[in-house]
Design an enzyme around this catalytic site. Sequence first.
Site, PDB file in Angstrom:
ATOM      1  N   SER A  76       0.830  -1.200   0.000  1.00 62.28           N
ATOM      2  CA  SER A  76       0.000   0.000   0.000  1.00 62.28           C
ATOM      3  C   SER A  76       0.873   1.263   0.000  1.00 62.28           C
ATOM      4  CB  SER A  76      -0.965  -0.050   1.193  1.00 62.28           C
ATOM      5  OG  SER A  76      -1.965   0.924   1.081  1.00 62.28           O
TER       6      SER A  76
ATOM      7  N   ASP B  68     -10.170  -5.612  -3.208  1.00 64.06           N
ATOM      8  CA  ASP B  68      -9.564  -4.557  -2.396  1.00 64.06           C
ATOM      9  C   ASP B  68     -10.454  -3.315  -2.459  1.00 64.06           C
ATOM     10  OD1 ASP B  68      -7.937  -2.367  -1.528  1.00 64.06           O
ATOM     11  OD2 ASP B  68      -6.127  -3.492  -2.032  1.00 64.06           O
TER      12      ASP B  68
ATOM     13  N   HIS C 125      -7.338  -6.036   0.843  1.00 65.30           N
ATOM     14  CA  HIS C 125      -6.165  -5.194   1.105  1.00 65.30           C
ATOM     15  C   HIS C 125      -5.390  -5.639   2.348  1.00 65.30           C
ATOM     16  CE1 HIS C 125      -4.048  -1.458   0.098  1.00 65.30           C
ATOM     17  NE2 HIS C 125      -4.025  -1.120   1.380  1.00 65.30           N
TER      18      HIS C 125
END
Length: 277
Positions: free
Chosen positions: A145, A221, A254
Amino acid sequence: MELIEKHASFGGWQNVYRHYSQSLKCEMNVGVYLPPKAENEKLPVLYWLSGLTCNEQNFITKSGMQRYAAEHNIIVVAPDTSPRGSHVADADRYDLGQGAGFYLNATQAPWNEHYKMYDYIRNELPNLVMHHFPATARKSISGHSMGGLGALVLALRNPDEYASVSAFSPIVSPSQVPWGQQAFAAYLGENKDAWLDYDPVSLISQGQRVAEIMVDQGLSDDFYAEQLRTPNLEKICQEMNIKTLIRYHEGYDHSYYFVSSFIGEHIAYHANKLNMR
């Protein structure tokens, strides 16, 4: 460096150290996994950069990477995501301030006193690792991320320093999405030209290159469309003839359930590149 945690893991040691950072002007924690072979020889290093709200603990406790680092004889270094402490500027939100350093060098007050994560990851931390651990000069970088963004930026801006780069669910166009725009405006100011130094898609469009980029992205995600924009990276790499290994995964989100599912393949990928001369 002060040892504050030590755990036996897959024949090696998952340790956590505390040290004072000259770049960040605060005490920092860093996770270091030393595989069994580190007792007798110097090994290459994989740097892992974590995402928003994380610290040095998330990756070392949730990813299961130790099994693969031991198998492939790689030291894994997992730093915190920002400077820390009551004297360090912070914000009342998860995506700015402590836990959200964005791996850049802030230029705007009050952030510019401590938020120099780019310098810390590129220069200070590798020097400490080389001094205190049985590490060779060979290193690679990866992250998740916000950390995937950091890994891509560091590799693209310093292609001769990293043998390879990979990312899980990276923010590839931060200057075009809310997470990046809000952080960059605070840390770097309103001059959007300064933002482009920390934007992977922009860096590639300006001619920055690496030999290859590996990315895994989950298609369940919640941040994929609004914040991450993985296809932007795929498109610019095709246009600029940069080799990619970009994989999309149905059903994965995620979280570290996603990271832990594929971290073994990332470590094997880096091990192969680190062992090439």
